[in-house]
Each structure stands twice: as C-alpha cells, then as structure tokens.
Design a protein around this motif. Sequence first.
Motif, PDB file in Angstrom:
ATOM      1  N   TRP A 123      75.904   2.300  31.642  1.00 49.46           N
ATOM      2  CA  TRP A 123      74.513   1.907  31.870  1.00 49.46           C
ATOM      3  C   TRP A 123      74.514   0.559  32.590  1.00 49.46           C
ATOM      4  N   PHE A 124      73.702   0.504  33.625  1.00 46.42           N
ATOM      5  CA  PHE A 124      73.494  -0.724  34.376  1.00 46.42           C
ATOM      6  C   PHE A 124      72.009  -1.070  34.315  1.00 46.42           C
ATOM      7  N   ARG A 125      71.698  -2.322  34.572  1.00 46.59           N
ATOM      8  CA  ARG A 125      70.306  -2.702  34.678  1.00 46.59           C
ATOM      9  C   ARG A 125      70.133  -3.670  35.846  1.00 46.59           C
ATOM     10  N   HIS A 126      68.945  -3.630  36.397  1.00 44.14           N
ATOM     11  CA  HIS A 126      68.645  -4.472  37.542  1.00 44.14           C
ATOM     12  C   HIS A 126      67.240  -5.014  37.376  1.00 44.14           C
ATOM     13  N   ALA A 127      67.165  -6.316  37.238  1.00 41.62           N
ATOM     14  CA  ALA A 127      65.881  -6.981  37.109  1.00 41.62           C
ATOM     15  C   ALA A 127      65.551  -7.692  38.415  1.00 41.62           C
ATOM     16  N   PRO A 128      64.289  -7.836  38.744  1.00 39.39           N
ATOM     17  CA  PRO A 128      63.900  -8.513  39.985  1.00 39.39           C
ATOM     18  C   PRO A 128      64.475  -9.918  40.051  1.00 39.39           C
ATOM     19  N   GLY A 129      65.076 -10.237  41.176  1.00 40.71           N
ATOM     20  CA  GLY A 129      65.633 -11.568  41.369  1.00 40.71           C
ATOM     21  C   GLY A 129      66.965 -11.805  40.701  1.00 40.71           C
ATOM     22  N   LYS A 130      67.493 -10.776  40.047  1.00 43.48           N
ATOM     23  CA  LYS A 130      68.789 -10.918  39.381  1.00 43.48           C
ATOM     24  C   LYS A 130      69.779  -9.904  39.941  1.00 43.48           C
ATOM     25  N   GLU A 131      71.045 -10.181  39.757  1.00 40.55           N
ATOM     26  CA  GLU A 131      72.065  -9.225  40.166  1.00 40.55           C
ATOM     27  C   GLU A 131      72.129  -8.068  39.169  1.00 40.55           C
ATOM     28  N   SER A 163      68.080  -2.218  20.424  1.00 39.16           N
ATOM     29  CA  SER A 163      67.331  -2.801  19.321  1.00 39.16           C
ATOM     30  C   SER A 163      67.199  -4.300  19.546  1.00 39.16           C
ATOM     31  N   SER A 164      66.317  -4.913  18.768  1.00 38.31           N
ATOM     32  CA  SER A 164      66.079  -6.359  18.871  1.00 38.31           C
ATOM     33  C   SER A 164      65.871  -6.761  20.324  1.00 38.31           C
ATOM     34  N   LEU A 165      65.044  -6.005  21.003  1.00 38.49           N
ATOM     35  CA  LEU A 165      64.852  -6.230  22.434  1.00 38.49           C
ATOM     36  C   LEU A 165      64.206  -7.580  22.714  1.00 38.49           C
ATOM     37  N   LYS A 166      64.600  -8.153  23.830  1.00 39.51           N
ATOM     38  CA  LYS A 166      64.113  -9.458  24.254  1.00 39.51           C
ATOM     39  C   LYS A 166      63.436  -9.311  25.620  1.00 39.51           C
ATOM     40  N   PRO A 167      62.549 -10.211  25.959  1.00 41.19           N
ATOM     41  CA  PRO A 167      61.929 -10.139  27.292  1.00 41.19           C
ATOM     42  C   PRO A 167      62.960 -10.124  28.424  1.00 41.19           C
ATOM     43  N   GLU A 168      64.065 -10.791  28.224  1.00 39.60           N
ATOM     44  CA  GLU A 168      65.088 -10.804  29.273  1.00 39.60           C
ATOM     45  C   GLU A 168      65.821  -9.476  29.423  1.00 39.60           C
ATOM     46  N   ASP A 169      65.547  -8.532  28.543  1.00 42.07           N
ATOM     47  CA  ASP A 169      66.102  -7.183  28.713  1.00 42.07           C
ATOM     48  C   ASP A 169      65.268  -6.349  29.683  1.00 42.07           C
ATOM     49  N   THR A 170      64.139  -6.881  30.104  1.00 36.68           N
ATOM     50  CA  THR A 170      63.281  -6.171  31.039  1.00 36.68           C
ATOM     51  C   THR A 170      64.014  -5.920  32.349  1.00 36.68           C
ATOM     52  N   ALA A 171      64.065  -4.659  32.755  1.00 35.64           N
ATOM     53  CA  ALA A 171      64.790  -4.264  33.966  1.00 35.64           C
ATOM     54  C   ALA A 171      64.629  -2.766  34.175  1.00 35.64           C
ATOM     55  N   VAL A 172      65.072  -2.306  35.323  1.00 36.83           N
ATOM     56  CA  VAL A 172      65.266  -0.875  35.517  1.00 36.83           C
ATOM     57  C   VAL A 172      66.685  -0.552  35.060  1.00 36.83           C
ATOM     58  N   TYR A 173      66.796   0.428  34.200  1.00 35.54           N
ATOM     59  CA  TYR A 173      68.082   0.822  33.642  1.00 35.54           C
ATOM     60  C   TYR A 173      68.544   2.115  34.306  1.00 35.54           C
ATOM     61  N   TYR A 174      69.799   2.115  34.713  1.00 30.42           N
ATOM     62  CA  TYR A 174      70.398   3.258  35.389  1.00 30.42           C
ATOM     63  C   TYR A 174      71.642   3.703  34.632  1.00 30.42           C
ATOM     64  N   CYS A 175      71.861   4.989  34.591  1.00 32.83           N
ATOM     65  CA  CYS A 175      73.159   5.475  34.141  1.00 32.83           C
ATOM     66  C   CYS A 175      73.950   5.927  35.365  1.00 32.83           C
ATOM     67  N   ALA A 176      75.247   5.851  35.240  1.00 33.58           N
ATOM     68  CA  ALA A 176      76.122   6.207  36.352  1.00 33.58           C
ATOM     69  C   ALA A 176      77.474   6.617  35.817  1.00 33.58           C
ATOM     70  N   ALA A 177      78.134   7.455  36.577  1.00 27.44           N
ATOM     71  CA  ALA A 177      79.532   7.704  36.281  1.00 27.44           C
ATOM     72  C   ALA A 177      80.312   6.460  36.671  1.00 27.44           C
ATOM     73  N   VAL A 178      81.258   6.057  35.846  1.00 24.67           N
ATOM     74  CA  VAL A 178      81.998   4.824  36.106  1.00 24.67           C
ATOM     75  C   VAL A 178      83.486   5.129  36.061  1.00 24.67           C
ATOM     76  N   SER A 179      84.229   4.201  36.668  1.00 24.64           N
ATOM     77  CA  SER A 179      85.666   4.399  36.727  1.00 24.64           C
ATOM     78  C   SER A 179      86.397   3.089  36.535  1.00 24.64           C
TER      79      SER A 179
END
Length: 124
Positions: free
Chosen positions: A36-44, A84-100
Amino acid sequence: EVQLVESGGGLVQAGGSLRLSCAASRFTFDNYDIGWFRHAPGKEREGVSCISSGDGSTYYADSVKGRFTISSDNAKNTVNLQMSSLKPEDTAVYYCAAVSPCVSGSYFYPTDYWGQGTQVTVSS
C-alpha cells in the motif's frame, strides 16, 4: 488485463478507523507481494505497508507502525489494510500495488501493477 481495485476509503474523524481492501482480477496474490502506498498533495508518495505472498512477512513505515495492520486473504484474493487511530496527516489517496519484493525491515518498490486509488480523509 490485470486489475487491482481499492475500496474502503472515506471521511473519518481523527482517532477513528477505516479498512481498505485491494481486490484483484486476472491476478493471483499467491504469486505477488502486495503493498500500500499513499500520496498526499504536496508530498512525495510514501510506501505505507506491504505483505509477502511467500512467508507473510510484513513491513510498516514508521509513520503508521502500531496503527495500521496489513493482511491477506488468498481465498478471496484480497489484501486489506486496517487503519486505526487515524490522524489528519494520514489524509491521502491510498493505492495498492504489486511490489518487488516485500521483506521485513526493508523498504519496498512498486511494479507496473497499480490500483486506481481510494481517498482517505481524516478530519481533526
């Protein structure tokens, strides 16, 4: 065509919980490690967590360790991310991907197989 589809995103208050799911078609989780990856505006983009299809090893970014749990259900061909225990900084688009690959203690990198993403918004 391989498809990964995320679901479960939404709006939640700080301290709340969400469960994301990643479902696959024409793709067997038995053969791939999933992250799982996440991408928030203005962040990597950040790799949040992954799970190995081989031995079930997992990795968590320090930012989510102790709050997120990744799991796989091979019978349903899904990988879930319990947040759980989510924080405002967890706000992002979350993606799943195959990883290696996914190795405990080591960062992980995506392959060409990605989902379309699901929005998670945590209000303060």
